[in-house]
Design a protein around this motif. Structure first.
Motif, PDB file in Angstrom:
ATOM      1  N   LEU A   1       0.815  -1.214   0.000  1.00 22.88           N
ATOM      2  CA  LEU A   1       0.000   0.000   0.000  1.00 22.88           C
ATOM      3  C   LEU A   1       0.850   1.267   0.000  1.00 22.88           C
ATOM      4  O   LEU A   1       0.327   2.371  -0.027  1.00 22.88           O
ATOM      5  N   GLY A   2       2.179   1.103   0.014  1.00 16.60           N
ATOM      6  CA  GLY A   2       3.059   2.253  -0.096  1.00 16.60           C
ATOM      7  C   GLY A   2       3.576   2.801   1.219  1.00 16.60           C
ATOM      8  O   GLY A   2       4.217   3.861   1.235  1.00 16.60           O
ATOM      9  N   PHE A   3       3.343   2.116   2.330  1.00 19.24           N
ATOM     10  CA  PHE A   3       3.841   2.585   3.611  1.00 19.24           C
ATOM     11  C   PHE A   3       5.334   2.292   3.745  1.00 19.24           C
ATOM     12  O   PHE A   3       5.836   1.260   3.287  1.00 19.24           O
ATOM     13  N   GLY A   4       6.050   3.198   4.418  1.00 19.51           N
ATOM     14  CA  GLY A   4       7.446   2.965   4.738  1.00 19.51           C
ATOM     15  C   GLY A   4       7.559   2.021   5.925  1.00 19.51           C
ATOM     16  O   GLY A   4       6.586   1.788   6.659  1.00 19.51           O
ATOM     17  N   LEU A   5       8.742   1.486   6.134  1.00 17.59           N
ATOM     18  CA  LEU A   5       8.910   0.513   7.209  1.00 17.59           C
ATOM     19  C   LEU A   5       8.642   1.108   8.583  1.00 17.59           C
ATOM     20  O   LEU A   5       8.098   0.435   9.468  1.00 17.59           O
ATOM     21  N   ASP A   6       9.027   2.362   8.788  1.00 14.26           N
ATOM     22  CA  ASP A   6       8.755   3.002  10.077  1.00 14.26           C
ATOM     23  C   ASP A   6       7.256   3.108  10.328  1.00 14.26           C
ATOM     24  O   ASP A   6       6.777   2.874  11.451  1.00 14.26           O
ATOM     25  N   GLU A   7       6.506   3.467   9.276  1.00 15.91           N
ATOM     26  CA  GLU A   7       5.052   3.574   9.404  1.00 15.91           C
ATOM     27  C   GLU A   7       4.435   2.208   9.677  1.00 15.91           C
ATOM     28  O   GLU A   7       3.486   2.082  10.470  1.00 15.91           O
ATOM     29  N   ILE A   8       4.963   1.177   9.020  1.00 12.04           N
ATOM     30  CA  ILE A   8       4.438  -0.172   9.230  1.00 12.04           C
ATOM     31  C   ILE A   8       4.666  -0.614  10.666  1.00 12.04           C
ATOM     32  O   ILE A   8       3.793  -1.236  11.289  1.00 12.04           O
ATOM     33  N   ALA A   9       5.827  -0.286  11.212  1.00 13.08           N
ATOM     34  CA  ALA A   9       6.113  -0.655  12.598  1.00 13.08           C
ATOM     35  C   ALA A   9       5.096  -0.030  13.542  1.00 13.08           C
ATOM     36  O   ALA A   9       4.628  -0.679  14.494  1.00 13.08           O
ATOM     37  N   VAL A  10       4.733   1.219  13.284  1.00  9.89           N
ATOM     38  CA  VAL A  10       3.736   1.891  14.124  1.00  9.89           C
ATOM     39  C   VAL A  10       2.392   1.196  14.002  1.00  9.89           C
ATOM     40  O   VAL A  10       1.681   0.981  14.993  1.00  9.89           O
ATOM     41  N   LEU A  11       2.015   0.847  12.762  1.00  8.32           N
ATOM     42  CA  LEU A  11       0.737   0.179  12.546  1.00  8.32           C
ATOM     43  C   LEU A  11       0.677  -1.169  13.255  1.00  8.32           C
ATOM     44  O   LEU A  11      -0.344  -1.545  13.834  1.00  8.32           O
ATOM     45  N   LEU A  12       1.790  -1.896  13.234  1.00  8.92           N
ATOM     46  CA  LEU A  12       1.796  -3.247  13.797  1.00  8.92           C
ATOM     47  C   LEU A  12       1.976  -3.256  15.306  1.00  8.92           C
ATOM     48  O   LEU A  12       1.444  -4.141  15.992  1.00  8.92           O
ATOM     49  N   ASP A  13       2.722  -2.309  15.829  1.00  9.54           N
ATOM     50  CA  ASP A  13       3.088  -2.368  17.244  1.00  9.54           C
ATOM     51  C   ASP A  13       2.345  -1.355  18.100  1.00  9.54           C
ATOM     52  O   ASP A  13       2.691  -1.160  19.264  1.00  9.54           O
ATOM     53  N   GLY A  14       1.322  -0.718  17.507  1.00  6.62           N
ATOM     54  CA  GLY A  14       0.519   0.213  18.292  1.00  6.62           C
ATOM     55  C   GLY A  14      -0.456  -0.538  19.185  1.00  6.62           C
ATOM     56  O   GLY A  14      -0.317  -1.728  19.433  1.00  6.62           O
ATOM     57  N   ASP A  15      -1.482   0.173  19.619  1.00  3.84           N
ATOM     58  CA  ASP A  15      -2.431  -0.418  20.556  1.00  3.84           C
ATOM     59  C   ASP A  15      -3.615  -1.095  19.867  1.00  3.84           C
ATOM     60  O   ASP A  15      -4.500  -1.636  20.533  1.00  3.84           O
TER      61      ASP A  15
END
Length: 257
Positions: free
Chosen positions: A65-79
């Motif tokens: 979907l075009g997300f960067g790895l930092d953004e993906i980490a936030v999506l996966l490791d958030g609440d």
């Protein structure tokens, strides 16, 4: 390979093949803390368990979907929980689908114009067909079909078309394509009454430009799989749609014999 708990595990090479990525990619995901293996073999090799595979699946979804790895980490490791991840994924895919459908509609209108020999000013072409419009394709269409009766008819008919006429062509094309996609998604079979009705709607759009009998309709539909540009238009709407539309048109034409 199975772990001591009985769960299936994958080496880095096996997981790379399973996911269609490179080993280097998985190593990089590990280096940045995005995907760490849940275990190691006796020889010290990385082993990935079911939870790791599920996490990689989500990573690849978001990366696509075009997300960067930092953004993906936030999506996966958030609440957020799994259901929230799926809702986010669905929203993002829906947004992208709408953008792709708009692009496909522009290409579809462009193809119709190429077949018919559109006569609009450059500014009007841009307004009606969008940024994807390329006037050079009209020359190709003339070289391909210029000696046919259908081309002569299209030239005569579209010579009288106004900008409003082309806007209506655009709307009709978009509507028929949308009904194609809906029927395809619902598993409508070629040769059924509903499919035949859709074939006739599609043929009616061609009749705006030339007398499209059922045999000519069949020939036009063959382009949807034989010409990669036509095929790409339908495949962008739904994978497998190009062959389905061709089958729908051919089944309808066969019943007219």
């Amino acid at each position: 390979m199975r772990s001591t708990t009985g769960e299936t595990t994958h080496t880095v090479g096996a997981l790379a093949r399973l996911a269609g990525v490179t080993v280097r990619t998985l190593h990089h995901y590990g280096d940045v803390g995005l995907l760490s293996p849940s275990g190691r073999s006796d020889a010290g090799y990385r082993l990935y368990g079911p939870d790791d595979v599920q996490r990689l699946t989500r990573i690849l979804y978001y990366r696509d979907l075009g997300f960067g790895l930092d953004e993906i980490a936030v999506l996966l490791d958030g609440d957020t929980d799994t259901a929230a991840h799926l809702r986010t994924q669905h929203e993002l895919l829906t947004e992208r689908l709408h953008r792709v459908q708009s692009m496909v509609a522009a290409v579809e209108r462009e193809m119709e114009a190429h077949m018919s020999g559109v006569r609009l000013t450059a500014q009007e072409q841009l307004e009606v067909f969008g940024e994807a419009w390329d006037p050079s394709y009209q020359d190709e269409a003339e070289q391909r079909w210029g000696d046919t009766e259908a081309w002569a008819q299209s030239q005569e008919r579209t010579a009288r078309y106004t900008k409003q006429d082309w806007i209506e062509v655009k709307a009709e094309t978009d509507a028929v394509n949308a009904r194609f996609v809906e029927a395809f998604d619902q598993g409508v079979e070629p040769g059924s009454a509903r499919a035949d009705g859709l074939a006739e709607e599609h043929r009616a759009t061609l009749n705006r430009f030339y007398d499209a009998n059922h045999e000519l309709h069949r020939q036009v539909a063959s382009l949807y799989t034989d010409d990669e540009r036509f095929a790409a238009t339908y495949e962008a709407l739904a994978p497998g749609l190009a062959a389905w539309v061709r089958a729908v048109v051919e089944a309808n034409a066969n019943q007219q014999r």
